[in-house]
Design an enzyme around this catalytic site. Structure first.
Site, PDB file in Angstrom:
ATOM      1  N   ASP A  13      19.698  -1.140  17.687  1.00 58.10           N
ATOM      2  CA  ASP A  13      20.768  -0.472  18.435  1.00 58.10           C
ATOM      3  C   ASP A  13      22.005  -1.336  18.622  1.00 58.10           C
ATOM      4  OD1 ASP A  13      18.986   1.662  18.691  1.00 58.10           O
ATOM      5  OD2 ASP A  13      18.111   0.780  20.499  1.00 58.10           O
ATOM      6  N   LYS A  16      24.598  -0.526  14.020  1.00 52.88           N
ATOM      7  CA  LYS A  16      24.537  -0.570  12.543  1.00 52.88           C
ATOM      8  C   LYS A  16      25.129   0.691  11.938  1.00 52.88           C
ATOM      9  CE  LYS A  16      20.081  -1.099  12.870  1.00 52.88           C
ATOM     10  NZ  LYS A  16      19.956  -1.335  14.333  1.00 52.88           N
ATOM     11  N   GLY A  40      17.680   5.365  15.277  1.00 54.47           N
ATOM     12  CA  GLY A  40      18.622   6.300  15.898  1.00 54.47           C
ATOM     13  C   GLY A  40      19.996   5.685  15.829  1.00 54.47           C
ATOM     14  N   HIS A  41      20.875   6.319  15.076  1.00 57.90           N
ATOM     15  CA  HIS A  41      22.230   5.785  14.937  1.00 57.90           C
ATOM     16  C   HIS A  41      23.225   6.809  15.454  1.00 57.90           C
ATOM     17  CE1 HIS A  41      20.245   2.905  12.389  1.00 57.90           C
ATOM     18  NE2 HIS A  41      19.917   3.828  11.513  1.00 57.90           N
ATOM     19  N   GLN A 223      16.271  -0.645  12.365  1.00 52.16           N
ATOM     20  CA  GLN A 223      15.677  -1.643  13.262  1.00 52.16           C
ATOM     21  C   GLN A 223      16.428  -2.982  13.150  1.00 52.16           C
ATOM     22  OE1 GLN A 223      13.337   0.403  11.208  1.00 52.16           O
ATOM     23  NE2 GLN A 223      13.837   1.736  12.898  1.00 52.16           N
TER      24      GLN A 223
END
Ligand code: GDP
Ligand code: IMO
Ligand code: MG
Length: 427
Positions: A13, A16, A40-41, A223
């Site tokens: 988080d 990225k 989750g982006h 990650q």
């Protein structure tokens, strides 16, 4: 500079997704090489906000070819739901290709992920419950299901039956759950084959051809270093290679074609799930940082654990990944502090460690040694040139740069696409 790897430095988080999006108009290909829909982006483009999980963030840039590499684990329901959601918002996903060698997350992997976590009780990892660990475990155990297996029903049945033989014993006898039938798994998977077929390709060949032709390929890591299966805070990690080496094995592109390794690092630290986190804050300052940084998970909505910047971690990540450039995100969040503590070393039961201790127990016992850097009060979200930052903010960046030994090429000062200060171009 055609092969560019994006990796997380801390526990995920870091931003990225935004970094990949930033490179969008100079990128021809983007490949996700590890993880799955545990990622989750959040990417903000104009007034639109996109939350991506399985698809690489680069898919949001028009004209970019997106690839799900062999190192990824694919949940087909999530894949098609994400494609449809993007299409309905006018995003073209027709350039997406999926590796024939990527492994499939099935119903039993998701179930096993959840029941093993419950079984672990206090020792739980705090996984995202998406079936990631059990799917990679099957891959290593050589009982996994690959994308290409979906196109040969006989082979698919054999493989699912073989996998279930052992898993149903576990589910029934150890976890007290119902058995799963081969038919229910196979039927669920076969429902996707027609839609999947046109997407499947020899993605290693495509990517190598693209590099031969001089295209820019971005390898987008999910990650982060401290969640990497080999180099992270094991066992409180994810089950894939989230570091730069994973970009090569997870895509089928040789390491000599990875020209630039970009580490994404937050101006403070966050972590979701269990495991050691030396600079974690449990006081109202932590609460302030969580609220101000909006540190709630994109995938599970969980409140992220928050703490100060940890310089030994960035040095560690620089070493493990061979980072050539850092993107320092969320500097704007630190505005308003009188002093900003930065962890420069650890105290482990009276002994000073300047680097991340190799022994996990020592890392659990690490108490941060802080250096206090002066804060700033000015709103920096509109700044686009480094020299226009308040002196204290410039000094904060330069101090972090000196501590990590790697140049900070980009600084994030806001969630939007243009909320950046570029000191050195990444492409
Ligand atoms: P990822 O998993 O590494 O892609 O990161 P996430 O998307 O899970 O979390 C990063 C969050 O920070 C997202 O909500 C981004 O929109 C936001 N973000 C990224 N860079 C910046 C920045 O420089 N400033 C601020 N305020 N927000 C940022
Ligand atoms: P992005 O790509 C933050 C964490 C989980 C858990 C551990 C194992 O958005 O940075 P898993 O479901 O992978 O078996 O969970 O890893 N985790 C993440 N934390 N960001 C992520 O992805 C994460 N993906 C997994 O919280 O502690
Ligand atoms: Mg994330």
């Amino acid at each position: 500079m055609p092969g560019i790897v994006i990796v997380g430095v801390q526990w995920g988080d870091e931003g990225k997704g935004k970094a990949t999006d930033l490179l969008g108009d100079r990128t021809d290909w983007v490949v996700k090489f590890n993880g799955g829909n545990n990622a989750g982006h959040t990417v903000v483009i104009g007034d639109e906000k996109y939350a991506l999980h399985l698809l690489p963030s680069g898919i949001l840039s028009p004209g970019v070819n997106a690839v799900i590499g062999n190192g990824v684990v694919v949940d087909l329901e999530v894949l098609f739901a994400e494609i449809e959601a993007l299409n309905s918002r006018g995003i073209d996903t027709s350039r997406l290709r999926v590796s024939a060698n990527a492994h499939i997350i099935t119903h039993y992997h998701r179930t096993l992920d959840k029941v093993t976590e419950r079984f672990l009780g206090k020792r739980m990892i705090g996984t995202t419950g998406r079936g990631i660990g059990p799917t990679y475990a099957d891959k290593i155990n050589r009982v996994g299901i690959r994308v290409q297996d979906l196109f040969d029903e006989k082979i698919l049945r054999q493989k699912v039956e073989g996998a279930l033989e052992q898993k149903n014993h576990l589910l029934l006898k150890v976890y007290n759950r119902r058995a799963i039938t081969c038919d229910e798994v196979v039927d669920e998977l076969l429902a996707y084959t027609d839609r999947l077929r046109p997407l499947v390709a020899d993605t290693s060949l495509l990517l190598n051809d693209a590099l031969d032709a001089g295209d820019v390929v971005v390898f987008e890591g999910g990650q982060a270093t401290m969640l990497d299966i080999d180099h992270g805070t094991y066992p409180f990690v994810t089950s894939s290679s989230a570091t730069a080496g994973g970009a090569s094995t997870g895509s089928g592109v040789g390491p000599n074609r990875l020209d630039r390794i970009v580490g994404i690092v937050k101006a403070y630290t966050t972590r979701v799930g269990s495991g050691p986190f030396p600079t974690e804050l449990h006081d109202e300052q932590g609460e302030w940082l969580r609220k101000r940084g909006f540190e709630f998970g994109t995938t599970t909505g969980r409140a992220r654990r928050v703490g100060w910047y940890d310089a030994p971690i960035t040095r560690y990540a620089t070493r493990i990944n061979g980072i050539t450039d850092l993107v320092l995100t969320k500097l704007d969040i630190l505005t308003g502090l009188d002093e900003i503590p930065v962890c420069v070393a650890y105290d482990v039961d009276g002994e000073r460690f300047d680097e991340v201790p190799v022994n996990q127990t020592d890392f659990h016992h690490s108490v941060p040694v802080y250096e206090l850097l002066p804060g700033w009060q000015e709103d920096i979200s509109g700044v686009r040139v480094f020299e226009d930052l308040p002196q204290a903010a410039q000094d904060y960046v330069l101090a972090l740069e000196a501590m990590s030994g790697t140049r900070v090429s980009v600084i994030g000062v806001g969630p939007a696409r243009d909320g950046v200060i570029v000191r050195h171009d990444l492409v």
